[in-house]
Design an enzyme around this catalytic site. Structure first.
Site, PDB file in Angstrom:
ATOM      1  N   CYS A 110       0.833  -1.193   0.000  1.00  0.00           N
ATOM      2  CA  CYS A 110       0.000   0.000   0.000  1.00  0.00           C
ATOM      3  C   CYS A 110       0.885   1.268   0.000  1.00  0.00           C
ATOM      4  CB  CYS A 110      -0.943  -0.067   1.205  1.00  0.00           C
ATOM      5  SG  CYS A 110      -2.340   1.044   1.213  1.00  0.00           S
ATOM      6  N   THR A 111       0.557   2.236   0.827  1.00  0.00           N
ATOM      7  CA  THR A 111       1.307   3.492   0.838  1.00  0.00           C
ATOM      8  C   THR A 111       2.671   3.360   1.516  1.00  0.00           C
ATOM      9  OG1 THR A 111       0.147   4.215   2.836  1.00  0.00           O
ATOM     10  CG2 THR A 111      -0.761   4.916   0.706  1.00  0.00           C
TER      11      THR A 111
END
Length: 198
Positions: A110-111
């Protein structure tokens, strides 16, 4: 004897599934015969880490010198804690870069890709992240691709949240073989999504 050490580094505001999904995959792989030791770690010694949805986790210890380092995401779009605070602080990105320079394979979910970008590991490389950070990742000089999992050898990235499960399954397949990956997939009753780019 354990041949491969894997550490998932936690920080306040990390997304629960970004870390726990890969952890469960890797733990199941170890039970299925992979020569693998998996730990949840933090940069500094602490009793508990609070994740983005308030789950509190007791880490196994502090960041060592793993063969595989997984960096979760969470909190890129929030003002308090999470990836944005970690990037602004700079200490974890430096630690990630140091482990990479020492030979660790580094992966993000993800981030968490923004932490790898801050560490300088994604410049000119294909990479992916959660859609909320795609433009920011592109601005960091990464070659952003719309894929669930991107394998660029010693640096891997995965898209949003649940893609961390597919990332970990791919790592198991890549490092320990299709049979162990298939056994873990069956154990989790998970339907793998998308092909691996790279």
């Amino acid at each position: 004897m354990v041949d491969t050490t894997a550490e998932i580094v936690l920080f306040d505001g990390f997304d629960e599934l970004d870390a726990i999904g890969p952890y469960e995959v890797l733990e199941n792989a170890a039970h299925a015969g992979a020569s693998l030791d998996v730990q949840l770690v933090t940069l500094e010694e602490t009793d508990l880490v609070t994740a983005s949805h308030e789950l509190r986790v007791e880490p196994d210890g502090t960041l060592g010198r793993p063969d595989l380092l997984i960096v979760p995401g969470g909190g890129w779009t929030t003002a308090n804690g999470g990836v944005r605070a970690v990037v602004e602080d700079g200490v974890l990105p430096d630690a990630v870069d140091e482990r990479y320079a020492e030979g660790a394979t580094v992966a993000s979910v993800c981030t968490g890709a923004m932490i790898l970008a801050e560490a300088g590991l994604l410049e000119g490389r294909p990479a992916t992240t959660h859609q909320v950070a795609a433009e920011d990742l592109e601005a960091s000089a990464a070659n952003v691709v719309d894929e669930r999992v991107v394998d660029d050898g010693d640096v891997l990235t995965a898209g949003g949240v649940t893609s961390g499960i597919d990332l970990a399954l791919w790592l198991v397949e890549r490092e320990f073989g299709e049979d162990i990956a298939a056994a873990v997939t069956e154990e989790l009753e998970h339907e793998r999504r998308g092909s691996v780019f790279g």
